[in-house]
Design an enzyme around this catalytic site. Structure first.
Site, PDB file in Angstrom:
ATOM      1  CE1 TYR A 143      -2.880   3.184   0.836  1.00  0.00           C
ATOM      2  CE2 TYR A 143      -3.367   2.227   2.974  1.00  0.00           C
ATOM      3  CZ  TYR A 143      -3.542   3.237   2.043  1.00  0.00           C
ATOM      4  OH  TYR A 143      -4.389   4.279   2.317  1.00  0.00           O
ATOM      5  CE  LYS A 172      -5.971   2.372  -1.149  1.00  0.00           C
ATOM      6  NZ  LYS A 172      -6.408   2.703   0.220  1.00  0.00           N
TER       7      LYS A 172
END
Length: 305
Positions: A143, A172
């Site tokens: 992330y 992400k």
């Protein structure tokens, strides 16, 4: 190996008046989101104020979300995806959180944010994620939220980790930088069977899908789940114009998030819709009267209230 796809809201964490996780409200939110078309749920992400909960609340919250959607399926006839946020400053604390997720069971993957506060080199980030990946068999989604952490995972580092660690299955990207997203996609395109890039900026979901993202973790899907799900579902159906129109419809809400300290606008939007999710924990404050009225106008124009 699990492959993330579709719209997966980083579900907000409701707090009661004493500042503790309100599990009945969390269960209600989980059902609300799934009933309105999202394809998965992601408790204890940035939107979920992951930094604010105790281990006991973390475990209970994970159990609550899991049990609330047990047996439910999404539009594609698949079980609701569940991703648990496991973010901390140190490697050992992330690993400790992962062990708690393994203890709870029922989660498809974990998401690990870059460390906060400390500034790492790319070599240190590589070792960080490699050590975490080696500590578990669970699928891991890296992330990158540079606007919040001031730390970025460079595309070359992502490609290297994707090749070195079979259980690192995606990233992400919340940078809002489409060149960065494109480079993630380009440098891992030969790994697409087992590695995906997920859009993390709500205003760029449609663009990300066109580039090759497999879906989005979208904070505004808490407030407008059907609108955000339409961006993906219509794209999946080949209705690219409809997907873009849904993206345009969502934009004012995401832009309105700049009015307050994140994620206060998301929580206020839910409260305005009649979903009592409480406030963010201090030091995050409420919106002003004027800001609440502006948000009300946005939601009214989106036909959400």
């Amino acid at each position: 190996m699990y492959k993330p796809y579709g719209i997966i809201p980083p579900i907000i964490t409701p707090f009661d008046d004493q500042g503790y996780v309100d599990c009945p409200a969390l269960a209600q939110m989980s059902r609300f989101l799934v009933d309105n078309g999202v394809h998965g749920l992601f408790p204890f992400g940035t939107t979920g104020e992951f930094y604010a909960v105790s281990d006991g609340e973390f475990i209970k919250g994970l159990e609550t979300v899991r049990d609330a959607v047990k047996g439910k399926a999404n539009r594609y006839g698949k079980p609701i995806q569940l991703i648990a946020g496991c973010s901390h400053i140190t490697t050992r604390e992330v690993i400790r959180l992962i062990k708690l997720v393994e203890q709870v069971g029922g989660y498809d993957a974990i998401s690990v944010l870059t460390p906060m506060f400390v500034s790492q080199t790319q070599a240190e980030l590589y070792t960080y994620y490699k050590t975490i990946a080696d500590s578990t068999e669970m699928p891991i989604i890296m992330y990158n939220n540079k606007p919040k952490t001031n730390v970025t995972i460079e595309p070359a580092t992502v490609s290297r980790l994707a090749r070195a660690c079979p259980n690192i299955i995606g990233i992400k990207d919340s940078t809002g930088d489409m060149t960065n997203t494109e480079e993630y996609l380009r440098l891992t395109r030969d790994l697409r069977e087992r590695f995906d890039v997920i859009m993390g900026r709500d205003t760029l979901i449609c663009a990300g899908l066109h580039y090759g993202c497999s879906g989005a973790v979208a904070s505004c899907a808490n407030v407008a789940p059907r609108v955000v799900a339409d961006i993906y579902d219509k794209f999946h159906d080949g209705d690219y114009k409809g997907s873009l129109e849904a993206q345009y419809r969502l934009a004012p809400l995401r832009i309105a998030c700049s009015m307050g300290t994140f994620p206060e606008v998301i929580k206020e939007g839910l409260n305005l819709q009649g979903l009592q999710v409480g406030k963010c924990l201090e030091p995050i404050g409420e919106l002003t009267v004027e800001e609440k009225e502006k948000l009300r106008t946005v939601l009214r124009e989106m036909e959400l209230i």
